[in-house]
Design a protein around this motif. Sequence first.
Motif, mmCIF file in Angstrom:
data_model
loop_
_atom_site.group_PDB
_atom_site.id
_atom_site.type_symbol
_atom_site.label_atom_id
_atom_site.label_comp_id
_atom_site.label_asym_id
_atom_site.label_seq_id
_atom_site.Cartn_x
_atom_site.Cartn_y
_atom_site.Cartn_z
ATOM 1 N N ASP A 63 0.850 -1.178 0.103
ATOM 2 C CA ASP A 63 -0.025 0.080 0.245
ATOM 3 C C ASP A 63 0.760 1.391 -0.011
ATOM 4 O O ASP A 63 1.478 1.733 0.961
ATOM 5 C CB ASP A 63 -0.751 -0.010 1.406
ATOM 6 C CG ASP A 63 -1.866 1.180 1.331
ATOM 7 O OD1 ASP A 63 -1.889 1.897 0.337
ATOM 8 O OD2 ASP A 63 -2.645 1.264 2.298
ATOM 9 N N LEU A 64 0.915 2.032 -1.057
ATOM 10 C CA LEU A 64 1.744 2.951 -1.132
ATOM 11 C C LEU A 64 1.146 4.401 -0.566
ATOM 12 O O LEU A 64 1.743 5.402 -0.388
ATOM 13 C CB LEU A 64 1.869 3.432 -2.592
ATOM 14 C CG LEU A 64 2.861 2.529 -3.558
ATOM 15 C CD1 LEU A 64 2.974 2.764 -4.682
ATOM 16 C CD2 LEU A 64 4.186 2.155 -2.863
ATOM 17 N N GLY A 65 -0.161 4.261 0.017
ATOM 18 C CA GLY A 65 -0.658 5.429 0.567
ATOM 19 C C GLY A 65 -0.633 6.477 0.199
ATOM 20 O O GLY A 65 -1.133 6.793 -1.251
ATOM 21 N N GLU A 66 -0.298 7.637 0.817
ATOM 22 C CA GLU A 66 -0.226 8.946 -0.020
ATOM 23 C C GLU A 66 0.613 9.160 -1.145
ATOM 24 O O GLU A 66 0.621 10.217 -1.905
ATOM 25 C CB GLU A 66 -0.051 10.158 1.295
ATOM 26 C CG GLU A 66 1.188 10.073 1.970
ATOM 27 C CD GLU A 66 1.210 11.006 3.072
ATOM 28 O OE1 GLU A 66 2.374 11.261 3.442
ATOM 29 O OE2 GLU A 66 0.254 11.629 3.471
ATOM 30 N N LYS A 67 1.423 8.306 -1.109
ATOM 31 C CA LYS A 67 2.776 8.307 -2.287
ATOM 32 C C LYS A 67 2.359 7.582 -3.529
ATOM 33 O O LYS A 67 3.016 7.660 -4.526
ATOM 34 C CB LYS A 67 4.141 7.527 -1.554
ATOM 35 C CG LYS A 67 4.628 8.127 -0.536
ATOM 36 C CD LYS A 67 5.304 9.355 -0.899
ATOM 37 C CE LYS A 67 6.238 9.916 0.223
ATOM 38 N NZ LYS A 67 7.512 9.175 0.828
ATOM 39 N N SER A 68 0.955 7.124 -3.662
ATOM 40 C CA SER A 68 0.704 6.585 -4.706
ATOM 41 C C SER A 68 0.647 7.351 -6.017
ATOM 42 O O SER A 68 1.164 7.118 -7.132
ATOM 43 C CB SER A 68 -0.932 6.186 -4.572
ATOM 44 O OG SER A 68 -1.111 5.161 -3.631
ATOM 45 N N ASP A 69 0.270 8.844 -5.961
ATOM 46 C CA ASP A 69 0.565 9.570 -7.157
ATOM 47 C C ASP A 69 1.834 10.050 -7.409
ATOM 48 O O ASP A 69 1.958 10.489 -8.340
ATOM 49 C CB ASP A 69 -0.446 10.850 -7.037
ATOM 50 C CG ASP A 69 -1.896 10.332 -6.743
ATOM 51 O OD1 ASP A 69 -2.270 9.492 -7.405
ATOM 52 O OD2 ASP A 69 -2.795 11.058 -6.104
ATOM 53 N N ALA A 70 2.808 9.565 -6.575
ATOM 54 C CA ALA A 70 4.349 9.984 -6.805
ATOM 55 C C ALA A 70 4.979 9.164 -7.738
ATOM 56 O O ALA A 70 5.914 9.541 -8.389
ATOM 57 C CB ALA A 70 4.939 9.734 -5.369
ATOM 58 N N PHE A 71 4.383 8.115 -8.275
ATOM 59 C CA PHE A 71 4.967 7.241 -9.266
ATOM 60 C C PHE A 71 4.270 7.270 -10.696
ATOM 61 O O PHE A 71 2.972 7.564 -10.793
ATOM 62 C CB PHE A 71 4.751 5.827 -8.877
ATOM 63 C CG PHE A 71 5.634 5.497 -7.583
ATOM 64 C CD1 PHE A 71 7.118 5.193 -7.497
ATOM 65 C CD2 PHE A 71 4.825 5.800 -6.459
ATOM 66 C CE1 PHE A 71 7.544 5.217 -6.351
ATOM 67 C CE2 PHE A 71 5.876 5.569 -4.825
ATOM 68 C CZ PHE A 71 7.005 5.290 -5.127
ATOM 69 N N LEU A 72 4.791 6.976 -11.872
ATOM 70 C CA LEU A 72 4.591 6.766 -13.117
ATOM 71 C C LEU A 72 3.186 6.011 -13.169
ATOM 72 O O LEU A 72 3.566 4.844 -12.668
ATOM 73 C CB LEU A 72 5.505 6.655 -14.384
ATOM 74 C CG LEU A 72 6.657 7.424 -14.265
ATOM 75 C CD1 LEU A 72 7.714 7.244 -15.425
ATOM 76 C CD2 LEU A 72 5.995 8.933 -14.668
ATOM 77 N N GLU A 73 2.139 6.132 -13.790
ATOM 78 C CA GLU A 73 1.116 5.270 -13.927
ATOM 79 C C GLU A 73 1.594 3.857 -14.504
ATOM 80 O O GLU A 73 1.099 2.595 -14.013
ATOM 81 C CB GLU A 73 -0.128 5.741 -14.555
ATOM 82 C CG GLU A 73 -1.207 4.634 -14.492
ATOM 83 C CD GLU A 73 -2.468 5.528 -15.247
ATOM 84 O OE1 GLU A 73 -3.403 4.831 -15.523
ATOM 85 O OE2 GLU A 73 -2.179 6.742 -15.697
ATOM 86 N N PRO A 74 2.414 3.971 -15.765
ATOM 87 C CA PRO A 74 2.643 2.630 -16.340
ATOM 88 C C PRO A 74 3.210 1.550 -15.419
ATOM 89 O O PRO A 74 3.452 0.356 -15.354
ATOM 90 C CB PRO A 74 3.295 3.050 -17.520
ATOM 91 C CG PRO A 74 2.854 4.249 -17.676
ATOM 92 C CD PRO A 74 2.965 5.096 -16.425
ATOM 93 N N ALA A 75 4.335 2.573 -14.497
ATOM 94 C CA ALA A 75 5.015 1.743 -13.499
ATOM 95 C C ALA A 75 4.351 0.931 -12.552
ATOM 96 O O ALA A 75 4.635 -0.263 -12.152
ATOM 97 C CB ALA A 75 6.225 2.687 -12.924
#
Length: 551
Positions: free
Chosen positions: A154-166
């Motif tokens: 669970d990346l939590g609040e960091k979810s949007d910090a990564f490229l979607e394809p990744a």
Amino acid sequence: MFKKLSTLLALMLIGALILTACGGEQAEPTAAPTEAPPAEEPAEEPAEEPAEEPAEEPAEEPTEEVMEEPTEEVMEEPDVTITVWADDTRTPVLLELAAAFQAEYGVGLVVEQVADIRDQFVIAAPAGEGPDIIIGAHDWLGQLVSSGLLEPIDLGEKSDAFLEPAVQGFTYEGTLYGMPYAIENLAFFYNTDLVPEAPATWEEVVEVGTALVESGETTYGMALTGTTYDAFPLQTAFGGYIFGQDADGNYDASDVGIGSDGMIAAGTWVQENVESGFLADNIDWDTGHSLFETGETAFLMAGPWALDRIRAAGIPYAITTFPAAAQDGQSFLGVQGFMVNALSDNALLAQTFLTEFVATEETMQALQDAGNRPAAFVSVYEAIDDPDLAIFGEAGLNATLMPAIPEMGSVWGSWGDAFSLIISGESEPEEALRTAQNQITQLISGQLDYEIESVNVPGSFQAAAGCEADWDPACEATTMTLGDDGLWTLTVELPAGDYEAKVAINGGWTVNFGLDAELDGANYTFSLASDGPVTFTFDPTSNLLDIAVAE
């Protein structure tokens, strides 16, 4: 120093209760070791030497006041430690985080440099000897998740910090099983002395390259460095594919595309251009790169892992996305990331380490710099200042994710053999690719029928055994002999070292057996402490390979 440990232990207790309520039995994994890792000792914090007390001056001789040197704080031995398995590139970056992690949470961090992480992990984890975290590729998921070895993340609040394809790459059957840190894919290189502007289409690539060959400026227009992964952008440019996908983008193993019209069109293009002299008939990775680096070819499809050697060669080059044909060619997209051991007692601590210490701009930037791969962390990706990496990142956003489903293991052998037969002129494209399609379909369904005509032991030892190259399933020097007892045997003299091997039937990769007699399974490993003979024995009844090393 231990100010947050109690909170984490509480979290771990809660997590354990949840897992107890929800978890089932873990599936038994399929062992798949490749090269055995070196026996590395965990990196230990060096004990600081206490500063010596300054000698006191005699009382009768007044002196200036002597200040005691401050004693550096010695890191206390932690009660809890998490272990990460990494390769030689990522290990130094992660070791930099150990002191801060322990200071913040009172938890130790051990980073062990391990070769062939996946293959060792599937053996060590079920035995309770695995690490808490491993670093690897997203296409490992099919094997590891089906074996019950990975913990959802669970990346939590960091979810949007990564490229979607990744993030999509580490999502398997709707669940996230890894935290990505880099993406990797191929792009199109061209020699700027020979070709000032990038060709827009494959037709233009052939036209320009053929003119260079005819003028004597190059030996070939282009060389392939492989027949599967390395040639995939060309194959997809003509409509070829490996597996079909459903409406949600999930790969459908019942829809195999190796014998599709698009793949046959790509095979026909390859055959015609080998015959014309534009395309080299050599498909060796190192040879293909050497031809480009010495100016003997004008074009090359390669990944960021080739940048160092191409730059060192001094050849003038530029990188672009792939030329267009029936459709834009797509490279496979690989995603590198961190995965958590589902059987670890420290799964919550491991996730805390990843989301709070690894998922930062500073660490992600360091991983990008060390690995020469575009970051999967959005802020670092958007700030790439290396123009070559920027182009790879651009090409990667149009790439197609490497299938992570277990059935992908049944594809490589027949797919590669088909294009090898096309390039050598031994088979027409349609015949070779339709045959490969049938073989792959049978492999996936478990219904492959074959007769043994020859047995070989390809592996990383073959060059030392007299073959022209390693991993050649048809090398005469490593062809086994059938005995009266029905067993196939081979004895070779090898220098001391660590090796890997598997069994190949009838001089190709279509039918091959790895560890525990698994079809298309992982490599066997063996080691010699000193120079000596090694005897291989293959039992065609059980498909098991025995490797006997002289003591």
